[in-house]
Write an enzyme that holds these catalytic residues in place. Sequence first.
Site, PDB file in Angstrom:
ATOM      1  N   ASP A   1       1.230   4.448   2.161  1.00  0.00           N
ATOM      2  CA  ASP A   1       0.832   5.029   3.443  1.00  0.00           C
ATOM      3  C   ASP A   1       1.206   6.501   3.460  1.00  0.00           C
ATOM      4  O   ASP A   1       2.371   6.856   3.210  1.00  0.00           O
ATOM      5  CB  ASP A   1       1.499   4.301   4.599  1.00  0.00           C
ATOM      6  CG  ASP A   1       1.047   2.857   4.703  1.00  0.00           C
ATOM      7  OD1 ASP A   1      -0.170   2.625   4.832  1.00  0.00           O
ATOM      8  OD2 ASP A   1       1.906   1.952   4.625  1.00  0.00           O
TER       9      ASP A   1
ATOM     10  N   ASP B   1       0.851  -1.190   0.000  1.00  0.00           N
ATOM     11  CA  ASP B   1       0.000   0.000   0.000  1.00  0.00           C
ATOM     12  C   ASP B   1       0.887   1.241   0.000  1.00  0.00           C
ATOM     13  O   ASP B   1       2.089   1.174   0.272  1.00  0.00           O
ATOM     14  CB  ASP B   1      -0.882   0.028   1.252  1.00  0.00           C
ATOM     15  CG  ASP B   1      -1.890  -1.104   1.291  1.00  0.00           C
ATOM     16  OD1 ASP B   1      -2.148  -1.696   0.229  1.00  0.00           O
ATOM     17  OD2 ASP B   1      -2.403  -1.389   2.389  1.00  0.00           O
TER      18      ASP B   1
END
Length: 208
Positions: free
Chosen positions: A138, A136
């Site tokens: 972040d 991901d």
Amino acid sequence: MSDPRAHDFVWISDRSALENDGGLPEWVNTCWRTALPLVVRRDKRADGAVPVGIRGLTRIQRAAAWIDPAAVMRVVTPESLISDVNALLHSPFVSQQPVQALITLCSLQWPFVWGVTGSCAYALVSDLPVMHADSDLDLLVRCDTPAEPSQFSDFYDQLQRLPCRADVQINTPRGGFALSEWLRGGDIMLKTASGPLLVRDPWQLPAE
């Protein structure tokens, strides 16, 4: 040098500066070196020591420690990592989706201070290949004064168009909370140095 805040990266010159009452795992002695950054955690101790996280090469290699503020030799903030788009374009990780997404966000103007955290940030500051295909992106938004969810709606909409999943934490002087949770309305979980709290207003802690 300003006091490091949660999610900042810090460097020390001597491994002996790392403190942990329960002892550090063996991989810290064999794999971690002082050329690598530590990540500031949310925690507090009466003597003012800085809480840090030690990261290894694998997902399970994580350890918590404390360091004396005087041991900090260098600090890099999440927001400084997005200040030079040219550096991102020439990063060895430019082909990875989180970095591509970061470059897209940097090309747009946002009315708040923000930066990158997590594995993408760690890769950028360490040159270690810690990202993987499903990593991901972040992100961190600094928001020291009260704001309304509507101020972040355009930002959130842009996140849905990125090539990878993006998680955003809003940081207030009281702690940090998830943007997605805040936009849904109702109480939210605020991560503070004393532990998580369920709050309605993340800029105002409930009375004890």
